[in-house]
Design an enzyme around this catalytic site. Structure first.
Site, PDB file in Angstrom:
ATOM      1  N   ARG A 131     -10.329 -11.328   1.633  1.00 15.90           N
ATOM      2  CA  ARG A 131     -11.171 -12.373   1.039  1.00 15.90           C
ATOM      3  C   ARG A 131     -10.470 -13.724   1.060  1.00 15.90           C
ATOM      4  NH1 ARG A 131     -11.617  -9.001  -4.435  1.00 15.90           N
ATOM      5  NH2 ARG A 131     -11.325  -7.354  -2.907  1.00 15.90           N
ATOM      6  N   LYS A 167       0.847  -1.197   0.000  1.00 20.38           N
ATOM      7  CA  LYS A 167       0.000   0.000   0.000  1.00 20.38           C
ATOM      8  C   LYS A 167       0.883   1.248   0.000  1.00 20.38           C
ATOM      9  CE  LYS A 167      -3.983  -1.725   2.643  1.00 20.38           C
ATOM     10  NZ  LYS A 167      -5.008  -1.532   1.616  1.00 20.38           N
TER      11      LYS A 167
END
Ligand code: BES
Ligand code: ZN
Ligand code: ZN
Length: 501
Positions: free
Chosen positions: A354, A280
């Protein structure tokens, strides 16, 4: 802090700060306001005019109390248009403001009118529980890492009801409020603790401690080798780059007698999300200690179950890990086989939530629950779509989605439904594996994340996914009783939802 509800006359109550509600457009029609204006020899009306107080939600007016009262300050808080916004919500907002003001002024004793008691549709249980929760949650202050602990400690809060029956119902409502606020506080503390300290191990220790002190709650921790045996390769892939040990946490609560339903609540437990090799940018990483907020909500929920004692069997499941880059980290393009046999092409290591949830959801369904609900700070796209205060629900069962939305609304946690759109399924299908962990399109990121998760849900399993990326962490205060930082979002919604089964 003592908090009680009593029958009495608010204007005869002794306190440091005394708080009365006022609707917009009403001016001094409220009998308390009329009396107070008389006691103040007309100064209340003058102050209302001078400060342009209109009774809107969020507005307040602070005055020195009349000499004849055993009070230091009086405050009028806006309740908005009569009957427009839910009274309970407005009462929460006003109660939070009252507490914040008392704290700011360094006062010890706060007394509040039981807001809206004379109105049609007033429900003592609902309003007083809401006020109690807001008071306790507005008083939250995370001071673990600060030398200066909370100053200005309030000693006593009194909610004053005119009607004795309301006061009696209110006592029970305050008991529930305390439990809800305690559960929310536990979740807030866990989220606010930095990633260095809130590791998967620490999260597991928190679960073990919870089970130790609460009758009816058990905990099982699966270690890496257990997860390997269960072929949780999707979860293991995320953990691969981290130096910290992973923990797979399974909490369970069984009611003493009858069991009406069995549910499983799955919380995303990424204790720090750097993005992995798909690192990130710095600014996006700043708040990523919040990426275990789903797990924190599960622990907060379990803290309420011991006292609320619902007649429902509840399982709490957390696949806890860090998401870190290293020479051992999973690479974009790698393919893993999850515990249900499906293969996943991992194209972006920052779509890790996920991956951890896939194996957690498979595990949850093996318990044969009536409902599976997962909570996850899953997508930035959800924050783009619904903003910072609203969670998304996606579900294969309309009734289930609706019951969560209603339970959320009652708990003053806003949830909005988004579709599990079958037309978008091809976007998460891979050319080289069964699924890909990021969609082929950059649009509708929350929906495609939901569809990815659905790939791990059996057709007959009733399931709802809550994306709490927005409301789990407040980058600035949200209303009067949600301070900056972890919010504990989901604890009260779920406790309320389970309580109604
Ligand atoms: N933990 C983040 C999502 C998130 C973003 C939570 C902002 C709270 C606030 C998640 O793991 C993530 O990084 N998602 C990616 C998915 C993308 C790579 C498909 C995102 O939202 O950018
Ligand atoms: Zn991520
Ligand atoms: Zn994440």
């Amino acid at each position: 802090m003592q908090m009680n509800v009593v029958k009495g006359d608010i204007l005869e109550t002794s306190a440091d700060l005394l708080v009365i509600g006022s609707y917009s457009g009403e001016k001094s029609e409220n009998p308390f306001m009329t009396r107070l204006n008389e006691l103040l020899a007309g100064k209340l009306d003058k102050a209302i005019k001078a400060q342009k107080f209109e009774g809107k939600v969020g507005q307040s007016l602070l005055l020195p109390a009349p000499d004849r009262m055993d009070v230091e300050y009086v405050m009028i808080v806006g309740l908005g248009k009569l009957g427009q916004d839910g009274l309970a919500r407005v009462a929460r907002e006003a109660a939070g403001m009252a507490l914040t003001t008392a704290k700011r002024l360094g006062l010890k004793r706060l007394a509040l009118e039981c807001f809206g008691e004379d109105d049609d549709g007033f429900d003592a249980k609902v309003v007083i529980q809401g006020m109690g929760e807001a008071i306790l949650l507005a008083n939250y202050y995370f001071s673990v890492y600060k030398e200066e602990k909370q100053k200005n400690q309030l000693k006593e809060v009194l909610i004053v009801a005119e009607d004795g029956r309301d006061a009696r119902k209110g006592e029970k409502a305050l008991q529930i409020a305390r439990v809800m606020a305690d559960g929310t506080t536990i979740a807030r503390d866990l989220v606010n603790t930095p990633g260095k300290d809130m590791t998967p191990t620490r999260l597991a220790e928190a679960a073990i401690e919870l089970a130790r002190v609460t009758k009816g709650i058990k905990v099982k921790i699966l270690e890496r080798k257990d997860c390997e045996k269960k072929k949780m390769n999707s979860f293991l892939a995320v953990d691969q780059g981290s130096e910290e040990d992973l923990k797979f946490i399974h909490l369970s609560y069984k009611p003493e007698k009858t069991t009406k339903k069995k549910i499983a609540v799955v919380g995303k437990g990424v204790t720090f999300d750097s993005g992995g090799l798909s690192l990130k940018p710095g600014a996006s990483m700043e708040t990523m200690k919040c990426d275990m907020a789903g797990a924190a909500a599960v622990l907060g929920l379990f803290a309420t179950l011991g006292t609320l004692k619902p007649k429902v069997e509840v399982h709490g499941i957390i696949a806890a890990t860090e998401n870190m880059p290293s020479g051992k980290a999973i690479r974009p393009g790698d393919i893993v086989r999850a515990s249900n046999g499906k293969t996943i092409e991992i194209l972006n290591t920052d779509a890790e939530g996920r991956l951890t949830l896939a194996d957690a959801l498979v595990y949850a369904q093996k318990l044969n629950p009536d409902y599976v609900v997962d909570l996850a700070t899953l997508t930035g796209a959800c924050v783009v779509a619904l903003g910072e205060e609203i969670a998304a629900v996606m579900s294969n069962d309309a009734k289930l989605a609706n019951s969560l939305i209603v339970s959320g609304s009652e708990a003053d946690e806003k949830i909005w439904e988004m579709p599990l759109e079958p037309r978008y399924i091809p976007l998460v299908e891979s050319d080289v594996a069964d699924l890909r962990n990021i969609a082929k399109s950059r649009y509708g990121g929350s929906l495609t994340a939901g569809l990815f998760l659905q790939g791990f849900i059996k057709d007959e399993q009733k399931w709802a996914h809550l994306d709490i990326a927005g409301p789990a962490f407040a980058e600035r205060p949200m209303g009067s009783y949600v301070p900056k930082g972890g919010t504990g979002f989901g604890v009260r919604t779920l406790a309320n939802w389970i309580g109604k089964m």
